[in-house]
Write a protein that holds these residues in place. Sequence first.
Motif, mmCIF file in Angstrom:
data_model
loop_
_atom_site.group_PDB
_atom_site.id
_atom_site.type_symbol
_atom_site.label_atom_id
_atom_site.label_comp_id
_atom_site.label_asym_id
_atom_site.label_seq_id
_atom_site.Cartn_x
_atom_site.Cartn_y
_atom_site.Cartn_z
ATOM 1 N N ILE A 157 1.048 -1.297 0.037
ATOM 2 C CA ILE A 157 0.038 -0.010 0.150
ATOM 3 C C ILE A 157 0.737 1.259 -0.017
ATOM 4 O O ILE A 157 0.490 2.239 -0.690
ATOM 5 N N ASN A 158 1.966 1.150 0.755
ATOM 6 C CA ASN A 158 2.969 2.335 0.788
ATOM 7 C C ASN A 158 3.441 2.754 -0.671
ATOM 8 O O ASN A 158 3.431 3.797 -1.144
ATOM 9 N N ASP A 159 3.784 1.695 -1.587
ATOM 10 C CA ASP A 159 4.095 2.040 -2.862
ATOM 11 C C ASP A 159 2.993 2.490 -3.592
ATOM 12 O O ASP A 159 3.103 3.287 -4.603
ATOM 13 N N VAL A 160 1.695 1.680 -3.545
ATOM 14 C CA VAL A 160 0.632 2.471 -4.202
ATOM 15 C C VAL A 160 0.220 3.965 -3.971
ATOM 16 O O VAL A 160 0.255 4.858 -4.877
ATOM 17 N N ARG A 161 0.447 4.233 -2.643
ATOM 18 C CA ARG A 161 0.593 5.476 -2.279
ATOM 19 C C ARG A 161 1.178 6.610 -2.867
ATOM 20 O O ARG A 161 0.610 7.665 -3.393
ATOM 21 N N THR A 162 2.632 5.890 -2.922
ATOM 22 C CA THR A 162 3.586 6.961 -3.809
ATOM 23 C C THR A 162 3.705 7.146 -5.162
ATOM 24 O O THR A 162 3.931 8.083 -5.849
ATOM 25 N N GLN A 163 3.195 5.908 -5.716
ATOM 26 C CA GLN A 163 3.126 5.691 -7.144
ATOM 27 C C GLN A 163 1.814 6.247 -7.849
ATOM 28 O O GLN A 163 2.015 6.363 -9.264
ATOM 29 N N SER A 164 0.842 5.948 -7.360
ATOM 30 C CA SER A 164 -0.535 5.955 -8.087
ATOM 31 C C SER A 164 -0.934 7.597 -8.193
ATOM 32 O O SER A 164 -0.395 8.458 -7.246
ATOM 33 N N HIS A 165 -1.789 8.035 -9.001
ATOM 34 C CA HIS A 165 -2.231 9.156 -9.101
ATOM 35 C C HIS A 165 -3.804 9.345 -9.085
ATOM 36 O O HIS A 165 -4.171 10.028 -9.782
ATOM 37 N N SER A 166 -4.326 8.039 -8.677
ATOM 38 C CA SER A 166 -5.755 8.162 -8.763
ATOM 39 C C SER A 166 -6.538 8.407 -7.446
ATOM 40 O O SER A 166 -7.652 8.642 -7.386
ATOM 41 N N PHE A 167 -5.934 8.547 -6.172
ATOM 42 C CA PHE A 167 -6.602 8.650 -5.048
ATOM 43 C C PHE A 167 -5.947 9.879 -4.423
ATOM 44 O O PHE A 167 -4.846 10.408 -4.458
ATOM 45 N N ASP A 168 -6.860 10.580 -3.646
ATOM 46 C CA ASP A 168 -6.533 11.711 -2.709
ATOM 47 C C ASP A 168 -6.079 11.120 -1.535
ATOM 48 O O ASP A 168 -5.157 11.727 -0.888
ATOM 49 N N TRP A 169 -6.750 10.026 -0.765
ATOM 50 C CA TRP A 169 -6.100 9.210 0.260
ATOM 51 C C TRP A 169 -6.154 7.951 0.315
ATOM 52 O O TRP A 169 -7.004 7.252 -0.541
ATOM 53 N N ILE A 170 -5.173 7.067 0.878
ATOM 54 C CA ILE A 170 -5.329 5.762 1.000
ATOM 55 C C ILE A 170 -5.156 5.483 2.655
ATOM 56 O O ILE A 170 -3.849 5.767 3.023
ATOM 57 N N ASP A 312 -4.487 1.821 -12.981
ATOM 58 C CA ASP A 312 -3.377 2.475 -12.319
ATOM 59 C C ASP A 312 -2.853 1.571 -11.140
ATOM 60 O O ASP A 312 -1.532 1.299 -11.366
ATOM 61 N N VAL A 313 -3.671 0.939 -10.357
ATOM 62 C CA VAL A 313 -2.920 0.159 -9.356
ATOM 63 C C VAL A 313 -2.475 -1.255 -9.996
ATOM 64 O O VAL A 313 -1.464 -1.865 -9.420
ATOM 65 N N ASN A 314 -3.010 -1.628 -10.988
ATOM 66 C CA ASN A 314 -2.578 -2.969 -11.597
ATOM 67 C C ASN A 314 -1.215 -2.636 -12.306
ATOM 68 O O ASN A 314 -0.419 -3.608 -12.272
ATOM 69 N N ALA A 315 -1.039 -1.581 -12.659
ATOM 70 C CA ALA A 315 0.354 -1.185 -13.390
ATOM 71 C C ALA A 315 1.318 -1.489 -12.404
ATOM 72 O O ALA A 315 2.501 -1.746 -12.504
ATOM 73 N N ILE A 316 1.010 -0.755 -11.064
ATOM 74 C CA ILE A 316 1.839 -0.741 -10.015
ATOM 75 C C ILE A 316 2.322 -1.959 -9.457
ATOM 76 O O ILE A 316 3.345 -2.420 -9.334
#
Lengths: 883, 108
Positions: A157-170, A312-316
């Motif tokens: 989740i930390n990687d998703v948080r830093t790499q994705s651009h789809s979410f305001d917050w996770i 987005d998250v699947n690419a990550i």
Amino acid sequence: MTAAPRPPERAVRLLTWALPAELRDAILGDLEESFADLTQSTPNVSHARRWYWREALIAAAIFAPRRRRASAERGDSLMSALATDLRYAARLLVRRPGFTTLAAVTLAIGIGATTAIFSAIQPILLEPLPYAHAERIVHLWEGTSFKDRDNVTFLTINDVRTQSHSFDWIATYKTWSATLSGTGEPEQIPGDRVTHDYFKILGVRPMLGRDFREEEDVENGPAVAIISNALWHRRFAADSSVVGRVVQINGYQYTIIGVLPDGYENVVDPTAQVFGLMQYALTDPWSCRTCHHLRAVALLKQGVSVREATADVNAISARLVRDYPKEYAKAGMLVIPLHEQVTSGVRPVLLAVMGAVALVLLIACANVMNLLLARGAQRRGEFAMRAALGASRTRVIRQLLTESVTLSLVGGALGVGVAIFGVQALIALSPAMLPRLGAIHVSASTFLFAFGLTTAVGFAFGLVPALHASRSDLHLAIKEGTRRTGGSSHRVRGMLVVSEVALALMLLVGTGLLLRSVHGLLAVQPGFDTAHLLTMQVSTIGPRYNGDSTTRNYFDRVLLAVRNTPGVEAAALTTQLPLSGDFDKYGVHIEAHPRANPEEDPSAHRYAVSPGYFKTMRIPLLRGRLLDEHDNATSPSVVLVNETFAKRAWPGEDPIGQRIRVGSATQGPWRTVVGIVGSVRQVSLDAEEPDAFYVTEAQWLFVDPAMSVVVRASGDAAGLASAVERAVWSVDKDQPITRVATMDALIQRSEADRRFALILFEAFAVVALVLAAAGIYGVLAGVVTERVREIGVRAALGASRRDIVELILRQGMGLTAIGLAAGLGLAFGSVRVISGMLYGVTGSDPVTYVGVTLVLAGVAAAACAVPAWRASRVDPAKTLRVE
Amino acid sequence: MPPRLGELEQLVLLALLRLNDRAYGVAVQREIAARAKRSLSFATIYTTLNRLEGKGLVSSRLGEATAERGGRRKTYYSLSSAGREAVKSSLRALRTMTAGLGAAWEAP
């Protein structure tokens, strides 16, 4: 100077109402003038008032009756015609209490049940969740399909948080058993450990105090907690100075920093009442990429769709799998909208129940239509007479419509009562998994729904008999008298009976299939003996139990104390209790069959148990030996596997003597398989026995802070509960005991959703049966009344009683047979609605179909019997004399 | 032949006659109370007046509204010529019936 006394207000109002307009001013004025004189001449005001009242009452007695007469003479305006219709309708309904009661109760059940179900389903399935941006809140899972979804890990989740651009917050969260002490009795309260942005995603701010801060959510950060409004009321007496107060949670000092607002509904975890911070560091061992123990909830950026976020998250995820090939089995993450997540479990049950209640409503409507049609037929003479006396066709139709709408309004009013009761019953019956229970109530929109439905149904079923009754040559009807009716009325009523039978059969098939599923499930052998088994969870909290040895020592002493309790035949401890909702799986790495990527190795349920577990549960040993006291921390590591796992892991080989490693593929001891035990259903009765392995507590990687105690009672298990609890508390009175339940109760609970559907289906099926029987009876009774002369003639010409009974039965059972045939077809076509809830039977189960057909045919025959018997009693001499 | 009158009707008509053009509910009620010692309710008085109006023996007109009446207008009643005839013939009948009964009955 005081104000002059005024005439009594209510007497004035009475006079204003009673007096004719042309005399109103004169009399009221005279009275007021005299009243003023009276009060001036004598100080006794009450005497003047009494006088005024006497005058008013005499005037009312004289003028009020004239007033009514005058308004009645005002002529046949639309409103007065409506009033006449209404009065006439009410009088008719009162004069036939049997018909009225039957019709109104039928409608009340149909409308009430529909409203109750609708009330429950509306907040769950139809209404948006009570959040500002509910449609943007999503859950994140690892996995490729909803069915195989897995918890997330902190690093992922930390990687998703830093790499994705789809979410305001996770945010991530996990459940937290918080034992609150310091104020009052120690109490275990369900809670969540959350990251600092959790409440920002759910769009709620504390009503008192403040939200978590980002800088607090770090390892060794401050111990702060936010509590629910309910807990604040219950435990802290709604004291607004609670913010800043220090409380003991699990033996540590926590500062309460916030109280959630009243009415805030946490659908993500409805039970949670206290929230602490996760305070994970990326380097913590439990943050690892294979440590799947966290849930994730996120807020989509404005304008980002679920599909875009998924891509987005699947690419990550794909990049992560490439970078860490040994720590991910395969790529894939899921983005599930919160609403879908919350309702996915109950949607099939609720939709099935909704279908069932719709059938009940249809049957109810058909039944009332039938009743009205029958009555329309009986009243043909009356309508013919009205027409002959000059009533227009529309006037007669209007009269009939008024009657049916009046009837449906009465039914609707009763139905609202049924709905209120029904909603209470639904809440009482509802399985624990039903979300948003607090939001279920008879709402205003539901009242409107009931009302609209009632009126619509009234018009719908009022129109058919109205058209029927007003058609055709009326003078013919007068000539014929009131006994005979045209064939078309019979055809319509026959069709109604056919459809009632068909609909009832659909419901009965559903009920039968569910009943057989539940029975089949309760007959399932879970792999252990469920009788006389008492269970409870015992936890260790507080700094006192920080060391492994103190915790282990505590559990040893608990077990000893429980075993010494009178009435206890055997007792044991386990980390995971079957059918309780416990779910604890570990990856298993088989020495003989290593894989290139150990993350793809199978996983199995882990049970760390005390050696007496198998004897207590009566789980059979199939091969090898059981665990015993000698399998301790210093002896070689050994493991038991269940039969399912043994077959899957070592097909065609001897599992005894094989070695496995659990958890990490590279660390920890190799464990030797020393025995094979019978498989046990862990998740639910309808899920196959999963793979499992058993180790002694002493040989597990760490000491579990909570264990389930299982007790085999020599007598009644439930009755032993308090004695066992006392035994546990005799070791340490400050440790909480939770989830006290007999195994039988746990099993009932694990089947709660199916049972819920079954109870509703059963109730609806009984109603449907009764209504269908009433429908058949009504039609046949009408037939007998109308054909009484024909029957008399037949009897006179030599037909035996038997012949006549057969004649009537043939007509009734003919309709029933057509209905049954249609119903079987419809049931077969629609059974997939409940296919997800079936167990051990297919949707085309012949036993069910034959069984319910026979039941319905039997009920129909009974309903035919009374009219047939009456027909056989027709005295030919009497009927012919009338002719 | 003028219509026959009941006793209440006689009382009310005579009150109108005595009050001339000032006859409205309160005045009629007082006049009857003072002279005949009969306390009639307004409802009774107006029912009678209504009936007499229906027979064409009295006529009515709306009067002024005063504060002491709560701003409500009076209705004034007066005898029509048919009303006068009716009273006369009624009294004549009474007189004829009492003639010759002796001094105690002759003069009221």
